[in-house]
Design an enzyme around this catalytic site. Structure first.
Site, PDB file in Angstrom:
ATOM      1  N   ILE A  14       0.831  -1.209   0.000  1.00  0.00           N
ATOM      2  CA  ILE A  14       0.000   0.000   0.000  1.00  0.00           C
ATOM      3  C   ILE A  14       0.865   1.258   0.000  1.00  0.00           C
ATOM      4  O   ILE A  14       0.522   2.269  -0.617  1.00  0.00           O
ATOM      5  CB  ILE A  14      -0.999   0.003   1.179  1.00  0.00           C
ATOM      6  CG1 ILE A  14      -2.032   1.129   1.026  1.00  0.00           C
ATOM      7  CG2 ILE A  14      -0.279   0.132   2.515  1.00  0.00           C
ATOM      8  CD1 ILE A  14      -2.954   0.965  -0.163  1.00  0.00           C
ATOM      9  N   SER A  36      11.048   0.402   8.248  1.00  0.00           N
ATOM     10  CA  SER A  36      10.348  -0.816   7.854  1.00  0.00           C
ATOM     11  C   SER A  36      11.257  -2.005   8.111  1.00  0.00           C
ATOM     12  O   SER A  36      12.481  -1.911   7.923  1.00  0.00           O
ATOM     13  CB  SER A  36       9.971  -0.765   6.369  1.00  0.00           C
ATOM     14  OG  SER A  36       9.280  -1.937   5.982  1.00  0.00           O
ATOM     15  N   ARG A  37      10.665  -3.109   8.536  1.00  0.00           N
ATOM     16  CA  ARG A  37      11.468  -4.300   8.796  1.00  0.00           C
ATOM     17  C   ARG A  37      12.064  -4.883   7.522  1.00  0.00           C
ATOM     18  O   ARG A  37      13.131  -5.485   7.542  1.00  0.00           O
ATOM     19  CB  ARG A  37      10.622  -5.359   9.495  1.00  0.00           C
ATOM     20  CG  ARG A  37      10.294  -5.049  10.949  1.00  0.00           C
ATOM     21  CD  ARG A  37       9.455  -6.149  11.562  1.00  0.00           C
ATOM     22  NE  ARG A  37       8.155  -6.282  10.896  1.00  0.00           N
ATOM     23  CZ  ARG A  37       7.262  -7.230  11.168  1.00  0.00           C
ATOM     24  NH1 ARG A  37       7.545  -8.152  12.076  1.00  0.00           N
ATOM     25  NH2 ARG A  37       6.106  -7.259  10.544  1.00  0.00           N
ATOM     26  N   LYS A  90      -6.029   3.308   6.960  1.00  0.00           N
ATOM     27  CA  LYS A  90      -7.234   2.657   7.487  1.00  0.00           C
ATOM     28  C   LYS A  90      -6.994   1.162   7.679  1.00  0.00           C
ATOM     29  O   LYS A  90      -6.193   0.566   6.942  1.00  0.00           O
ATOM     30  CB  LYS A  90      -8.434   2.918   6.579  1.00  0.00           C
ATOM     31  CG  LYS A  90      -8.341   2.287   5.173  1.00  0.00           C
ATOM     32  CD  LYS A  90      -8.863   0.860   5.153  1.00  0.00           C
ATOM     33  CE  LYS A  90      -8.616   0.174   3.843  1.00  0.00           C
ATOM     34  NZ  LYS A  90      -8.950  -1.241   3.824  1.00  0.00           N
ATOM     35  N   ASP A 168     -11.594  -5.599   6.051  1.00  0.00           N
ATOM     36  CA  ASP A 168     -10.536  -4.715   5.568  1.00  0.00           C
ATOM     37  C   ASP A 168     -11.023  -3.951   4.335  1.00  0.00           C
ATOM     38  O   ASP A 168     -10.912  -2.727   4.293  1.00  0.00           O
ATOM     39  CB  ASP A 168      -9.262  -5.494   5.273  1.00  0.00           C
ATOM     40  CG  ASP A 168      -8.160  -4.606   4.742  1.00  0.00           C
ATOM     41  OD1 ASP A 168      -7.540  -3.884   5.548  1.00  0.00           O
ATOM     42  OD2 ASP A 168      -7.926  -4.606   3.518  1.00  0.00           O
TER      43      ASP A 168
END
Length: 308
Positions: A14, A36-37, A90, A168
């Site tokens: 996303i 971010s991992r 969201k 979702d």
């Protein structure tokens, strides 16, 4: 005004598909860091954790959170505690209570918190709202059916508790419905279909009403192949309204009334810049509250196991 120094947390699908292109086109923001991992963003500082990022890049003024909802509260709390404005993808959190706590923290620190609902910014949504405000609504039906394998391939978090499952995408429909209806609605019954090997539903059927007895139903399903269905149909005294393709097109009695190119995420970042500059928050929990109510009232029905 100088651009807002923005960082992004969670460099996944996303973020790459929507957030990064929208940020790049918005002169109100300058992307300065990412955490971010697994993912990285070219041309900026990248970190494995939000803690390290906040410590090493003090110039950050705002943070955009794009990780799954189960992990969002901790990151949002850290960002707000460090004096940063926060944009939340969201749904804004895994529970209502945690988002309410974040809203209180943002208010106490004089920071902006944005619970973003991208589908509310679909091109024809405002036109649909204006039409419904001008007429009498007799009934409404929401049909939101898509192929989870196409939109969420190998994303295990959506099937875990707190990942919302079919809600979702379903919450996108609820974000539109709660915006375009002139009065609040509430759930009276729901059936949630859970694959026997998953902790989140793959389908849901929900009945709503309001204080005036509105007949409103919603069908959410993640098993649809072929053409995807993202439609809201309302019977009114001035004809049948069809808000289709996720809010992209509005038709009345079969006549197309409104259609424009999709600009949902650019509009979200426009709105985020506005509230940061105005020193206020935008946190509407109505869509998430309906999801919570569906889980509270819903009858569980177990269906065949689902495998990606």
């Amino acid at each position: 005004m100088s651009p807002i120094h923005l960082a992004i947390v969670g460099v996944g699908k996303i973020a790459r598909d929507q957030h990064l292109p929208s940020i790049a086109k918005n002169p109100d923001f300058k992307l300065v860091a990412a955490a971010s991992r697994h993912g990285t963003v070219d041309g900026i500082d990248n970190f494995k954790s939000i803690d390290e990022m906040l410590e090493k890049v003090p110039a950050i003024q705002a943070v955009s959170l794009c990780m799954p909802p189960q992990n969002r509260y901790e990151a949002a709390h850290k960002a707000l505690s460090a004096g940063k404005h926060v944009f939340m993808e969201k749904p804004p959190g895994a529970t209502l209570s945690e988002v309410a706590d974040l809203e209180a923290l943002a208010d106490a620190k004089g920071l902006s918190l944005f619970a973003s609902w991208h589908s509310r910014y679909a091109p024809a949504v405002e036109a649909a709202k204006a039409f419904l405000d001008s007429t009498i609504i007799r009934s409404m039906k929401v049909v939101w059916k898509e192929d989870v394998r196409h939109w969420h391939p190998n994303q295990e978090w959506i099937w875990q508790a707190g990942g919302l499952g079919v809600f979702d995408p379903g919450i996108n429909a609820l974000s539109i419905v709660t915006h375009i209806l002139p009065r609040p609605v509430f759930i009276t019954k729901a059936t949630l279909e859970f694959p026997e090997n998953r902790d989140a539903p793959i389908a849901a059927g929900i009945t709503f009403t309001d204080a005036h007895g509105l007949d409103l139903t919603a069908e959410f399903d993640w098993r649809q192949t072929g053409k995807q269905s993202w439609d809201i149909v309302a019977a009114t005294d001035d004809g049948e309204m069809v808000l289709s393709e996720g809010g992209a097109k509005l038709s009345i009695d079969g006549v197309l009334k409104h259609e424009e190119p999709e600009q949902e995420y650019p509009m979200l970042y426009k709105r985020f810049a506005e509230i940061v500059q105005a020193g206020k928050s935008d946190v509407d929990l109505a869509p998430l509250r309906h999801v919570a109510d569906a889980f509270m009232l819903g009858r569980r029905k177990f269906v065949d196991a689902f495998y990606d």
